[in-house]
Design a protein around this motif. Structure first.
Motif, PDB file in Angstrom:
ATOM      1  N   UNK A  95      51.300  42.580  44.951  1.00 45.77           N
ATOM      2  CA  UNK A  95      50.476  42.011  43.791  1.00 45.77           C
ATOM      3  C   UNK A  95      49.004  42.289  44.015  1.00 45.77           C
ATOM      4  N   UNK A  96      48.201  43.239  43.353  1.00 45.06           N
ATOM      5  CA  UNK A  96      46.730  43.560  43.662  1.00 45.06           C
ATOM      6  C   UNK A  96      45.850  42.581  43.243  1.00 45.06           C
ATOM      7  N   UNK A  97      46.097  42.097  42.111  1.00 45.33           N
ATOM      8  CA  UNK A  97      45.299  40.619  41.788  1.00 45.33           C
ATOM      9  C   UNK A  97      45.185  39.620  42.847  1.00 45.33           C
ATOM     10  N   UNK A  98      46.527  39.190  43.204  1.00 49.27           N
ATOM     11  CA  UNK A  98      46.444  38.018  44.186  1.00 49.27           C
ATOM     12  C   UNK A  98      45.885  38.367  45.537  1.00 49.27           C
ATOM     13  N   UNK A  99      46.142  39.900  45.884  1.00 48.84           N
ATOM     14  CA  UNK A  99      45.397  40.310  47.137  1.00 48.84           C
ATOM     15  C   UNK A  99      44.026  40.303  47.114  1.00 48.84           C
ATOM     16  N   UNK A 100      43.386  40.730  46.016  1.00 50.28           N
ATOM     17  CA  UNK A 100      41.923  40.786  45.954  1.00 50.28           C
ATOM     18  C   UNK A 100      41.190  39.327  45.447  1.00 50.28           C
ATOM     19  N   UNK A 101      42.039  38.438  45.059  1.00 47.11           N
ATOM     20  CA  UNK A 101      41.405  37.237  44.509  1.00 47.11           C
ATOM     21  C   UNK A 101      41.903  36.049  45.264  1.00 47.11           C
ATOM     22  N   UNK A 102      42.642  35.864  46.210  1.00 45.74           N
ATOM     23  CA  UNK A 102      43.231  34.709  46.985  1.00 45.74           C
ATOM     24  C   UNK A 102      42.151  34.008  47.586  1.00 45.74           C
ATOM     25  N   UNK A 103      41.065  34.636  48.174  1.00 41.99           N
ATOM     26  CA  UNK A 103      40.137  33.953  48.818  1.00 41.99           C
ATOM     27  C   UNK A 103      39.056  33.736  47.903  1.00 41.99           C
ATOM     28  N   UNK A 104      38.711  34.094  46.683  1.00 43.50           N
ATOM     29  CA  UNK A 104      37.820  33.817  45.706  1.00 43.50           C
ATOM     30  C   UNK A 104      37.791  32.455  45.078  1.00 43.50           C
ATOM     31  N   UNK A 105      36.764  31.775  44.681  1.00 38.81           N
ATOM     32  CA  UNK A 105      36.674  30.545  44.105  1.00 38.81           C
ATOM     33  C   UNK A 105      37.400  30.587  42.744  1.00 38.81           C
TER      34      UNK A 105
END
Length: 166
Positions: A95-105
């Motif tokens: 999941x590229x979305x989860x991978x790139x945004x899991x640590x974002x606010x």
């Protein structure tokens, strides 16, 4: 209420106190145990220390086990509302979305989700518009339309899957 009962039980039964000697009599200097019971409604520090990342929100809000999340969605079928359980696997590699945004606010992840959904919707509309277009640029119209249709057919399932995940 629990604290009062526990205090009464400890004071009524001195054998529960630590520091009893071998002869059975209590030692001169004994320390009473201390039990602190706090109401979580008055806990002000935990929300401040808790991170507000996309991954933390998923952990707090959704049912999950072994990277599989489950949640109930209310769907209307034939004029009747029905609860449907949806399941998704959250694999950072898949999941590229989860991978790139899991640590974002969380607000930043929501903005990115909206932008990605808009991008996928625009791309889907573009592909669907191309499938109805004809080629007038000197190339055989049938060959051009067939190539565009083949490209659309190949890429549309991936785009629809991305849209469903977003």
């Amino acid at each position: 209420m629990v604290a009062r009962k526990l205090n009464k039980m400890i004071s009524d039964h001195p054998t529960l106190l630590r520091g009893r000697g071998a002869s059975g009599s209590a030692m001169q200097s004994h320390h009473r145990p201390l039990l602190v019971i706090m109401d979580r409604n008055s806990d002000l520090i935990t929300p401040i220390q808790h991170t507000s990342t996309y991954q933390a929100l998923i952990d707090d809000v959704l049912n999950h086990n072994a990277n599989r999340i489950e949640f109930v969605v209310e769907v209307e079928e034939n004029g009747r509302k029905k609860n449907v359980t949806k399941r998704f696997d959250l694999e950072a590699d898949d999941d590229p979305f989860y991978s790139s945004h899991k640590f974002n606010p969380f607000p930043e992840a929501i903005e990115s989700n909206g932008a990605e959904l808009t991008e996928v919707t625009n791309r889907q509309s573009e592909i669907q518009a191309k499938t109805g277009a004809s080629g007038n640029d000197g190339v055989d119209p049938m060959e051009s339309a067939a190539n565009e249709l083949a490209t659309a057919v190949d890429s549309l399932p991936a785009l629809l899957d991305r849209k469903k995940k977003a």
